[in-house]
Design an enzyme around this catalytic site. Structure first.
Site, PDB file in Angstrom:
ATOM      1  N   TYR A  94       4.953  11.299 -10.943  1.00 13.33           N
ATOM      2  CA  TYR A  94       4.171  10.441 -11.839  1.00 13.33           C
ATOM      3  C   TYR A  94       2.890  10.048 -11.127  1.00 13.33           C
ATOM      4  O   TYR A  94       2.918   9.659  -9.961  1.00 13.33           O
ATOM      5  CB  TYR A  94       4.977   9.188 -12.201  1.00 13.33           C
ATOM      6  CG  TYR A  94       4.227   8.230 -13.107  1.00 13.33           C
ATOM      7  CD1 TYR A  94       3.898   8.589 -14.414  1.00 13.33           C
ATOM      8  CD2 TYR A  94       3.843   6.967 -12.656  1.00 13.33           C
ATOM      9  CE1 TYR A  94       3.218   7.714 -15.248  1.00 13.33           C
ATOM     10  CE2 TYR A  94       3.158   6.081 -13.487  1.00 13.33           C
ATOM     11  CZ  TYR A  94       2.851   6.459 -14.774  1.00 13.33           C
ATOM     12  OH  TYR A  94       2.169   5.590 -15.604  1.00 13.33           O
ATOM     13  N   ASP A 151      -0.743  11.656  -3.553  1.00 15.24           N
ATOM     14  CA  ASP A 151      -0.645  10.411  -4.309  1.00 15.24           C
ATOM     15  C   ASP A 151       0.322   9.505  -3.548  1.00 15.24           C
ATOM     16  O   ASP A 151       1.538   9.630  -3.669  1.00 15.24           O
ATOM     17  CB  ASP A 151      -0.147  10.683  -5.726  1.00 15.24           C
ATOM     18  CG  ASP A 151       0.013   9.392  -6.527  1.00 15.24           C
ATOM     19  OD1 ASP A 151      -0.097   8.302  -5.928  1.00 15.24           O
ATOM     20  OD2 ASP A 151       0.247   9.480  -7.742  1.00 15.24           O
ATOM     21  N   LYS A 173      -0.206  -0.169  -5.583  1.00 15.61           N
ATOM     22  CA  LYS A 173       0.991  -0.961  -5.282  1.00 15.61           C
ATOM     23  C   LYS A 173       0.838  -1.787  -4.003  1.00 15.61           C
ATOM     24  O   LYS A 173       0.173  -2.810  -4.028  1.00 15.61           O
ATOM     25  CB  LYS A 173       2.218  -0.049  -5.319  1.00 15.61           C
ATOM     26  CG  LYS A 173       2.361   0.513  -6.752  1.00 15.61           C
ATOM     27  CD  LYS A 173       3.617   1.265  -7.095  1.00 15.61           C
ATOM     28  CE  LYS A 173       3.632   1.530  -8.594  1.00 15.61           C
ATOM     29  NZ  LYS A 173       3.855   2.884  -9.011  1.00 15.61           N
TER      30      LYS A 173
END
Ligand SMILES: *Cc1c(COP(=O)(O)O)cnc(C)c1O
Length: 419
Positions: free
Chosen positions: A142, A230, A258
């Site tokens: 994702y 990522d 995050k």
């Protein structure tokens, strides 16, 4: 006292599905989401006054645990000086210097406000810098909700240009190739970049096979394509220097999110000057943001990274090991086929006796119907996992050994219902 059910009903009247991010709606586990009133360290408290040991931790940002006093102080101090200016601040330089210092090979970094923006912008930069159109992503990885990254995938062969979401046009994904994780795809000189989660943490937790990341590096080098890590989940969690340091493979571009925002909305992407100079205002790849480098967010990120020294990462990994080993052991002792895989301080949970290596295998386990049962068994006893089988577990530095052991005792009770 307002109940969670009352709040959910009220929310659904004014917010689609009652939530601002789909997984929070409990759609895949059933039941009513708990509405949070406050949180502290490893604990989260809901509208009905219940306390939970929290392994969601906002899906990663809460690496210190909730409401760490140093982070709260940093945010409060910054807020009193004004919340956004639309002009540069020293706080942005400080956080950028911290990122550049930690990540070997990364010389320059641009802050954005989410992981989605980070990956979207890194892809644009890769395409602008290479002059090529195609990108390769892996099924089950994702990368946020930019159109080009919402391509359908999941079968065992690479496929190209299929929309994985209503509203994403065929054109938007025409240049996206979706390949199976853990197989190095064959790429040619039309490919601008391969983007990968160096540890896949959005299909449960799937480790990169031996040689996979190096294989991607070699394939990119041979084709003149860029390798994008990522690291929105792995960054500043897996190790001090991220996945590149952990696996000894250096990408061309990095994406963060995050943890880097300390609980405020921050993303970032970076790389060597040779590539980053293509970004406006130096080059022709446009990217910007009204709230990018926001002073509160920079302060929260700085306070968080300052606490994440080598000792913190060692502690977090030990905590993750206690949790993962404990989960596997307790469930197996209760006669439940389950495994909690771990990579560094990243922990997953699968109900089965083999570990998945790609999305098809992960999906078969995630959809086997066991997860919702253990989820509710734990939640009703005061332990909150993510309300979906595809999420990792996020122990924090505030999860002491005693908290982990308490979790495992509760798990043993919940496991009885699974037999
Ligand atoms: C969460 C996540 C994103 C998206 O970040 P947002 O801040 O939710 O936009 C991107 N990549 C990975 C690996 C993620 O886990």
């Amino acid at each position: 006292m307002t109940s969670n059910a009352e709040l959910f009903a009220r929310a659904q009247k004014v917010i689609p599905g009652g939530v601002n991010s789909p997984v929070r709606a409990f759609g895949s586990v059933g039941g009513t989401p708990y509405f949070v009133t406050h949180a502290k360290g490893p604990h989260i408290f809901d509208a009905e006054g219940r306390q939970y040991i929290d392994y969601v931790q906002s899906y990663g940002p809460g690496i210190l645990g909730h409401a760490h006093p140093k982070v709260i102080e940093a945010i409060t101090t910054a807020a009193a000086k004004g919340t956004t200016y639309g002009a540069p601040t020293e706080a942005e330089i400080v956080l950028a210097e911290m990122v550049v210092d930690r990540i070997a090979g990364l010389e320059s970094v641009r802050f954005v406000s989410s992981g989605t923006e980070a990956t979207m912008s890194a892809l644009r930069l890769a395409r602008g810098a290479t002059g090529r159109d195609k990108i390769v992503k892996f099924a089950g990885c994702y990368h946020g909700h930019a159109d080009a990254l919402l391509a359908a995938g999941g079968s065992g062969v690479a496929n190209q240009g299929l929309s994985g979401c209503d509203g994403v046009t065929a054109g938007a994904v025409a240049d996206t190739i979706v390949a199976p994780y853990n197989v190095v795809p064959e790429i040619d000189n039309t490919v601008a970049a391969i983007i990968v989660e160096p540890v896949a943490a959005n299909m449960g937790l799937v480790a990169p096979a031996e040689g996979f990341l190096q294989g991607l590096r070699d394939a990119c080098d041979a084709a003149g394509a860029l390798l994008i890590f990522d690291e929105v989940i792995t960054g500043f969690r897996l190790s001090h220097g991220g996945a590149g340091e952990y696996f000894g493979v250096t990408p061309d571009l990095w994406c963060f999110g995050k943890v880097i925002g300390g609980g405020l909305p921050v993303g970032a992407f970076g790389g060597p000057w040779e590539l980053m100079q293509h970004l406006a205002p130096l080059g022709g790849v446009y990217q910007g943001g009204t709230l990018s480098g926001n002073p509160l967010a920079m302060a929260a990120g700085r306070a968080t990274l300052e606490l994440l020294d080598h000792a913190a990462h060692t502690q977090l990994e030990a905590t993750a090991a206690r949790l993962a080993d404990g989960f596997t052991q307790v469930l197996n002792q209760a006669g439940v086929d389950a495994q909690a895989p771990r990579v560094g301080s990243l922990v997953g949970l699968f109900f089965g006796n083999t570990l998945p290596t790609n999305f098809d295998e992960a999906q078969a386990l995630a959809e086997n119907g066991v997860y919702p049962k253990i989820f509710h068994g734990l939640l009703s006893r005061g332990v909150a996992l993510a309300p979906g089988a595809y999420e990792a577990l996020f122990p924090s530095l505030s999860h002491t050994d005693a908290i982990i052991d308490q979790t495992l005792e509760i798990l043993a009770q919940a496991a009885v219902d699974l037999r």
